[in-house]
Scaffold this active site. Structure first.
Site, PDB file in Angstrom:
ATOM      1  N   ARG A 120      -4.865  -4.829   3.544  1.00 21.33           N
ATOM      2  CA  ARG A 120      -3.744  -5.713   3.876  1.00 21.33           C
ATOM      3  C   ARG A 120      -3.934  -6.352   5.239  1.00 21.33           C
ATOM      4  O   ARG A 120      -4.719  -5.867   6.062  1.00 21.33           O
ATOM      5  CB  ARG A 120      -2.409  -4.979   3.802  1.00 21.33           C
ATOM      6  CG  ARG A 120      -2.259  -3.750   4.677  1.00 21.33           C
ATOM      7  CD  ARG A 120      -0.905  -3.108   4.431  1.00 21.33           C
ATOM      8  NE  ARG A 120      -0.713  -1.891   5.197  1.00 21.33           N
ATOM      9  CZ  ARG A 120       0.427  -1.218   5.257  1.00 21.33           C
ATOM     10  NH1 ARG A 120       1.478  -1.648   4.596  1.00 21.33           N
ATOM     11  NH2 ARG A 120       0.532  -0.109   5.963  1.00 21.33           N
ATOM     12  N   ASP A 128       7.755   9.703   4.905  1.00 27.20           N
ATOM     13  CA  ASP A 128       8.377   8.520   5.477  1.00 27.20           C
ATOM     14  C   ASP A 128       9.128   8.911   6.746  1.00 27.20           C
ATOM     15  O   ASP A 128       9.438  10.085   6.979  1.00 27.20           O
ATOM     16  CB  ASP A 128       9.348   7.896   4.474  1.00 27.20           C
ATOM     17  CG  ASP A 128       8.629   7.209   3.323  1.00 27.20           C
ATOM     18  OD1 ASP A 128       7.513   6.700   3.550  1.00 27.20           O
ATOM     19  OD2 ASP A 128       9.177   7.194   2.205  1.00 27.20           O
ATOM     20  N   ARG A 167      11.157  -4.174 -12.008  1.00 26.79           N
ATOM     21  CA  ARG A 167      12.502  -4.697 -11.781  1.00 26.79           C
ATOM     22  C   ARG A 167      12.638  -6.005 -12.546  1.00 26.79           C
ATOM     23  O   ARG A 167      11.882  -6.943 -12.292  1.00 26.79           O
ATOM     24  CB  ARG A 167      12.741  -4.965 -10.292  1.00 26.79           C
ATOM     25  CG  ARG A 167      12.806  -3.732  -9.433  1.00 26.79           C
ATOM     26  CD  ARG A 167      13.155  -4.127  -8.018  1.00 26.79           C
ATOM     27  NE  ARG A 167      13.033  -3.014  -7.103  1.00 26.79           N
ATOM     28  CZ  ARG A 167      13.048  -3.148  -5.785  1.00 26.79           C
ATOM     29  NH1 ARG A 167      13.150  -4.356  -5.252  1.00 26.79           N
ATOM     30  NH2 ARG A 167      12.938  -2.100  -5.000  1.00 26.79           N
ATOM     31  N   GLU A 189      -6.249  -4.215   7.993  1.00 26.22           N
ATOM     32  CA  GLU A 189      -6.209  -2.767   7.793  1.00 26.22           C
ATOM     33  C   GLU A 189      -7.252  -2.364   6.761  1.00 26.22           C
ATOM     34  O   GLU A 189      -7.226  -2.840   5.622  1.00 26.22           O
ATOM     35  CB  GLU A 189      -4.814  -2.349   7.336  1.00 26.22           C
ATOM     36  CG  GLU A 189      -4.634  -0.851   7.167  1.00 26.22           C
ATOM     37  CD  GLU A 189      -3.197  -0.476   6.840  1.00 26.22           C
ATOM     38  OE1 GLU A 189      -2.999   0.202   5.808  1.00 26.22           O
ATOM     39  OE2 GLU A 189      -2.275  -0.870   7.588  1.00 26.22           O
ATOM     40  N   TYR A 244       2.463  13.462   3.134  1.00 25.88           N
ATOM     41  CA  TYR A 244       2.784  12.096   3.544  1.00 25.88           C
ATOM     42  C   TYR A 244       4.297  12.006   3.618  1.00 25.88           C
ATOM     43  O   TYR A 244       4.982  12.292   2.632  1.00 25.88           O
ATOM     44  CB  TYR A 244       2.246  11.073   2.555  1.00 25.88           C
ATOM     45  CG  TYR A 244       2.625   9.655   2.936  1.00 25.88           C
ATOM     46  CD1 TYR A 244       1.871   8.960   3.870  1.00 25.88           C
ATOM     47  CD2 TYR A 244       3.753   9.052   2.399  1.00 25.88           C
ATOM     48  CE1 TYR A 244       2.226   7.673   4.256  1.00 25.88           C
ATOM     49  CE2 TYR A 244       4.115   7.769   2.785  1.00 25.88           C
ATOM     50  CZ  TYR A 244       3.353   7.088   3.698  1.00 25.88           C
ATOM     51  OH  TYR A 244       3.713   5.831   4.094  1.00 25.88           O
ATOM     52  N   ARG A 274       4.635   6.762 -12.539  1.00 20.21           N
ATOM     53  CA  ARG A 274       5.358   5.688 -13.210  1.00 20.21           C
ATOM     54  C   ARG A 274       5.060   4.391 -12.474  1.00 20.21           C
ATOM     55  O   ARG A 274       4.611   4.403 -11.328  1.00 20.21           O
ATOM     56  CB  ARG A 274       6.869   5.957 -13.233  1.00 20.21           C
ATOM     57  CG  ARG A 274       7.526   5.966 -11.853  1.00 20.21           C
ATOM     58  CD  ARG A 274       8.975   6.385 -11.909  1.00 20.21           C
ATOM     59  NE  ARG A 274       9.602   6.285 -10.599  1.00 20.21           N
ATOM     60  CZ  ARG A 274      10.245   5.213 -10.151  1.00 20.21           C
ATOM     61  NH1 ARG A 274      10.348   4.143 -10.944  1.00 20.21           N
ATOM     62  NH2 ARG A 274      10.783   5.168  -8.956  1.00 20.21           N
ATOM     63  N   ARG A 303      -7.610  10.885   4.041  1.00 21.86           N
ATOM     64  CA  ARG A 303      -8.129   9.529   4.119  1.00 21.86           C
ATOM     65  C   ARG A 303      -7.671   8.967   5.466  1.00 21.86           C
ATOM     66  O   ARG A 303      -6.577   9.277   5.952  1.00 21.86           O
ATOM     67  CB  ARG A 303      -7.590   8.665   2.988  1.00 21.86           C
ATOM     68  CG  ARG A 303      -8.197   8.985   1.650  1.00 21.86           C
ATOM     69  CD  ARG A 303      -9.650   8.576   1.547  1.00 21.86           C
ATOM     70  NE  ARG A 303      -9.791   7.118   1.496  1.00 21.86           N
ATOM     71  CZ  ARG A 303     -10.942   6.484   1.661  1.00 21.86           C
ATOM     72  NH1 ARG A 303     -12.037   7.157   1.922  1.00 21.86           N
ATOM     73  NH2 ARG A 303     -11.000   5.161   1.573  1.00 21.86           N
TER      74      ARG A 303
END
Length: 368
Positions: free
Chosen positions: A281, A351, A177, A301, A349, A173, A250
């Site tokens: 970035r 957080d 906002r 990066e 991955y 998705r 990666r």
């Protein structure tokens, strides 16, 4: 030879949380890490008072109050709110996609105008019934402008292949906002430890023996003999000597630069979304802690292919690698005296809040 209840391989966040809980439970632990520092990928290097996120930007955010209370008992967090910018062909756009972004793209000023514009853009791709790849999925979800300016180049750089060769499920998705809010995360709690992440790791590992520059695999049998149980937080395929095949990742490459100016870009994170810009970035570290130092440190990066000797960052969770990991997970279950935890051992991955929660859950399972 000294004996320990637990040998913890890896002084990153998962290993440090588990070691902290083990110590509270009265267990004797030894933590080893092949790097010259603690903290894994959340390690910060001090450069003239600026805490440099050595392995990329890390912002602690969570909607789990128990996790937030846990880390705040150890260190104090600042009020940092992640509000990255995107740079595309000379213009800046706010992220995540919100009313500021839509105004910058199209000049629309109300939610109704923005919704109408997105609907108009999506209409051109109604003919795509079942997206065959990421590009078709993204175009169907958000239309041409957002995809071209803010998704396509960044995603292709990150994964090292064209969007037409990436599976559609990577973008399930596209969150829109329809308010003027640049806070990237929806979580209730967010911030950076005051003094950087080393303060958090030091608090977790206080009173626990840690040996750095120590590679578990160089003397594996000797390390195994020193403890009743092992917590392994490294790459699970390496633990089993790649017998089921190598898992794909990666990697990232960082170019850190100390500049003799006060401020480079005015924001902690700016994403470069054009495909012809090689980096994804630029990070300006002082802004994570509202720094007022006379100089600054920035980091370019770059996405990178993974190979032995490079740091694995992002698992490639396609069908082939999922099957390989499933085989390793079955092998792991058979090792009664070995625990596997963390993003590399779980091939995921994660957080930071999920990492803390998972380490606490494993500790509860072991000590309660």
């Amino acid at each position: 030879m000294e004996r320990y209840d637990y040998l913890i391989v890896g002084a990153g966040l998962f290993g440090a949380v588990f070691a902290h809980e083990a110590k509270l439970a009265g267990k004797r632990c030894l933590v080893i890490d092949k790097r010259a520092h603690r903290g894994g990928n959340i390690y910060c290097e001090d450069v003239e008072g600026i805490r440099v996120h050595k392995y990329g930007a890390h912002i602690f955010h969570t909607d789990n109050k128990d996790v937030w209370d846990y880390v705040n008992r150890l260190v104090e967090f600042n009020r940092y709110t992640n509000s990255p910018l995107a740079y595309y062909e000379g213009k800046l756009y706010n992220l995540p996609f919100n009313m500021n972004t839509f105004y910058q793209l199209w000049g629309v000023k109300t939610p109704a105008e923005a919704k109408a514009k997105i609907a108009e853009q999506r209409k051109a791709y109604e003919f795509i019934s079942e997206p065959a790849n990421l590009e078709e999925q993204a175009l169907k979800l958000c239309g041409k402008d957002i995809y071209t300016c803010l998704i396509k180049g960044y995603t292709e750089k990150q994964w090292g292949r064209p969007a037409t060769e990436l599976p559609a499920f990577i973008i399930k998705r596209v969150p829109f906002r329809f308010i003027f809010d640049n806070n990237y995360f929806n979580d209730a709690y967010q911030g950076i430890p005051k003094g950087g992440y080393n303060v958090l790791i030091d608090a977790l590992l206080e009173g626990i023996e840690v040996r750095l520059d120590t590679n578990y695999f160089e003397n594996r049998e000797a390390w195994d003999a020193m403890a009743d149980k092992i917590l392994f937080t490294g790459c699970i395929d390496e633990f089993f000597n790649y017998q089921c095949g190598r898992l794909e990742y990666r990697s990232l490459r960082f170019d850190h630069r100390h500049l003799d100016i006060e401020d480079y870009q005015g924001n902690a994170v700016v994403n470069y979304t054009a495909g012809d810009v090689p980096y994804t970035r630029v990070i300006e570290h002082k802004h994570f802690e509202y720094g007022t130092q006379p100089t600054t440190v920035i980091t370019y990066e770059y996405p990178d292919t993974f190979a032995p000797g490079k740091e694995p960052y992002y698992p490639v969770n396609d069908a082939r690698n999922s099957e390989i990991f499933k085989s390793y997970r079955e092998l792991a279950v058979s090792r009664e005296n070995v625990l596997f935890g963390g993003r590399l051992a779980q091939y995921t991955y994660a957080d930071m809040d999920d990492t803390v929660a998972a380490a606490l859950a494993l500790a509860k399972q072991q000590f309660c």
